[in-house]
Scaffold this motif. Structure first.
Motif, mmCIF file in Angstrom:
data_model
loop_
_atom_site.group_PDB
_atom_site.id
_atom_site.type_symbol
_atom_site.label_atom_id
_atom_site.label_comp_id
_atom_site.label_asym_id
_atom_site.label_seq_id
_atom_site.Cartn_x
_atom_site.Cartn_y
_atom_site.Cartn_z
ATOM 1 N N TYR A 141 -1.269 0.849 6.820
ATOM 2 C CA TYR A 141 -2.077 0.495 5.647
ATOM 3 C C TYR A 141 -2.753 -0.860 5.853
ATOM 4 C CZ TYR A 141 -3.356 0.606 0.706
ATOM 5 O OH TYR A 141 -4.054 0.651 -0.477
ATOM 6 N N ARG A 197 -7.576 -1.447 -3.053
ATOM 7 C CA ARG A 197 -6.777 -1.417 -1.829
ATOM 8 C C ARG A 197 -5.496 -2.229 -2.002
ATOM 9 N NH1 ARG A 197 -6.632 2.136 2.384
ATOM 10 N NH2 ARG A 197 -5.564 1.153 4.129
ATOM 11 N N PHE A 221 -1.303 -1.217 -1.978
ATOM 12 C CA PHE A 221 -0.352 -1.898 -1.105
ATOM 13 C C PHE A 221 0.960 -2.207 -1.823
ATOM 14 C CE2 PHE A 221 0.885 -5.932 1.213
ATOM 15 C CZ PHE A 221 1.291 -5.284 2.369
#
Length: 572
Positions: free
Chosen positions: A213, A233, A237
């Motif tokens: 990732y 994004r 996470f």
């Protein structure tokens, strides 16, 4: 096989089993001299460490109890000298250990990177993060276990034997107490071992996902900025981190529990010795110095014993890392091997050719040396993967065969094959460094004049010392594509595949580049894949149109890709 390799093979088989023999044995064989030197210093230190408890006994019994000050001074000075010697030896041993263990880790990571870079294209692809997690984290786990286990085991056995001997010298009855605790600890660790391996496997898999990732986020940062999607994004996470923390806590709780049981057993052993030894002192059968020395030797015995039991437990974690690395380094996963292509002029023959993931009907096609050929068809049908078969970059479908100058490419060395069949893809990947660094990937011996010449053919006036940022982000898309093309022109290719490689270059410049290449290499085979632009204006000797395989591609309405493409064309 040399003696060192035989010893290494026995160690690998004993520590890890036969699965890792092929790739771990050479690494361990190179590390053996360093392991032997560190082991020698460790055993010397272990031998010297047997002296201080005995000196303490003599100081107490012959000096303090006897009230002999000169004897106290003598044994105190001897204890200080021995302690100083142990301290100096510990520093030397620590430095040697760091040096040789680091060398083994470098060797192991290099071996894994080499295997990952030469992984067969028909094997499941590793994500960037997963590959990094294995090469970084799993190799460190194997290095620690392989290097430190030999040292810890040998040193622990030596200390265990020495401490046990001294215990029996002092009193054989009390010496039986720590020996009886060993089977209890061993039974507990046998029960805990599979659970330890399960937790280690889950944690390492999650680390791979987390690394992937992160790697994708950094690689796709320009896209994220364009979309304004950085917060999204980051939001994705958070759960990955939470999962990592949860697994870390779960493993730590388990590790603390596993270590608690042997520590509890050790505390019970020390309590029993204090009671039994205290009774001997009170009853006059022992002096106080003997009890203190006995307790010191118990520490020297139980510590190594717990280390040996702990190594058995730690092997479960190492086995997880071993399985992940073996998946990369297993011999049949390496694409290398085969013979170098015989000299030839660049004739390609495709027989029932298609890649595993292709969506077109099998192709039968002969491309003669020096021809210019267009591979045509709708997007996504498999044009790029068809030509990638010729360079061994993708796995062929059953029955598919490709011949380069009469030789089946399946039996050719992949590295040599790819220098003969140069593929220039649309996505031009450059590496951080200079223009020269990137061009030298194709020809490490290329001179400045040669590099300047291929850059000129690609329509670039850049000097070779121009700096390139990571992934070439300081260059335009067209500059990246042309540097990648110049890099390919340095290869001794027979066949040059131009796969949309000038799609980001303006039309006049692209037209000039293609003309220069065709004029400069009139005897080379050139294969073009392009949907539009000057590349389709070239004088082609053949045009190969790929047709969709109806049995492979149908949507929910039963339409094939060609039908959908034709429908759009008719609408226009």
């Amino acid at each position: 096989m040399t003696l060192r390799e035989r010893i290494a093979a026995l160690m690998v088989r004993g520590l890890f089993g036969p699965a890792a023999l092929s790739w771990l044995t050479p690494v361990l064989a190179r590390a053996l001299p360093g392991i032997a030197l560190v082991l020698a210093t460790s055993l010397t230190a272990a031998l010297i460490a047997l002296v201080p408890p005995w000196l303490t006994k003599l100081l107490i019994d012959q000096g303090l109890v006897a009230q002999d000050w000169h004897t106290v001074l003598r044994y105190a000075a001897m204890a200080f000298a021995v302690g100083l010697l142990i301290l100096c030896g510990s520093v030397v041993n620590s430095l040697l250990h760091l040096r040789f263990s680091a060398q083994m880790l470098i060797d192991l990571r290099s071996r894994m990177l080499d295997a990952a870079l030469h992984r067969r294209p028909d094997r499941p692809a590793l994500t960037v993060g997963e590959g990094m997690a294995r090469i970084d984290g799993d190799t460190a786990e194997i290095q620690r276990f392989a290097f430190d286990t030999v040292l810890a085991a040998a040193s622990s056995v030596f200390r265990l034997v020495g401490g046990t001997v001294m215990l029996f010298v002092l009193d054989w009855r009390l010496a039986l107490i720590p020996l009886m605790a060993a089977p209890i600890n061993l039974g507990f660790l046998i029960w805990a071992r599979p659970r330890t391996r399960e937790r280690a496997d889950q944690l390492r898999s999650n680390r791979g996902e987390l690394s992937s990732y992160l790697a994708e986020g950094f690689a796709g940062l320009p896209t994220l900025r364009t979309l304004g999607a950085q917060p999204s994004r980051l939001t994705g996470f958070v759960p990955l981190q939470a999962q990592q923390v949860m697994l870390l806590l779960r493993q730590r709780r388990w590790s603390e529990f596993v270590s608690f049981v042997p520590q509890l057993t050790g505390a019970l052993v020390r309590t029993a010795i204090l009671l039994g030894g205290g009774w001997l002192v009170v009853s006059g059968q022992w002096q106080i110095g003997a009890l203190i020395a006995f307790l010191s030797y118990v520490g020297m015995m139980t510590g190594p014993l717990q280390n040996l039991l702990g190594l058995y437990h730690a092997q479960a974690q190492a086995q997880v890392a071993l399985a992940r690395l073996t998946a990369i380094a297993e011999p049949d996963a390496d694409e290398r091997g085969g013979r170098a292509p015989s000299p030839g002029s660049g004739t390609l023959r495709l027989v029932q050719a298609r890649a595993m993931a292709s969506r077109h009907l099998p192709v039968d096609l002969t491309i003669h040396a020096g021809e210019t050929v267009l591979i045509d068809g709708p997007s996504g049908i498999g044009k790029s993967t068809l030509i990638a078969l010729a360079a061994g970059l993708v796995a062929p479908a059953p029955g598919a065969r490709v011949f380069l100058d009469g030789e089946d490419v399946a039996g050719l060395d992949r590295q040599s094959l790819r220098r003969a069949v140069a593929v220039v893809p649309q996505a031009a990947l450059l590496f951080r460094g200079t223009v020269a660094d990137n061009l030298h990937l194709a020809d490490p011996e290329a001179s400045d004049d040669q590099m300047t010449a291929v850059l000129a053919m690609a329509g670039l006036s850049l000097t070779t010392d121009v700096a390139i940022d990571e992934a070439g982000r300081n260059l335009s898309g067209g500059e990246r594509q042309r540097i990648a093309l110049a890099r390919a022109l340095l290869l001794p290719f027979r066949v040059l595949v131009l796969d949309e490689c000038l799609s980001e270059v303006d039309t006049p410049t692209a037209r000039t580049i293609l003309t220069v290449i065709r004029d400069r290499f009139p005897d080379r085979t050139i294969i073009v894949i392009a949907h539009a632009g000057p590349a389709r204006e070239m004088a082609f000797d053949q045009v190969a149109l790929l047709r969709a395989d109806p049995s492979v591609l149908r949507n929910s309405r039963g339409d094939t890709p060609n039908q959908r493409v034709k429908a759009r064309e008719n609408a226009v």
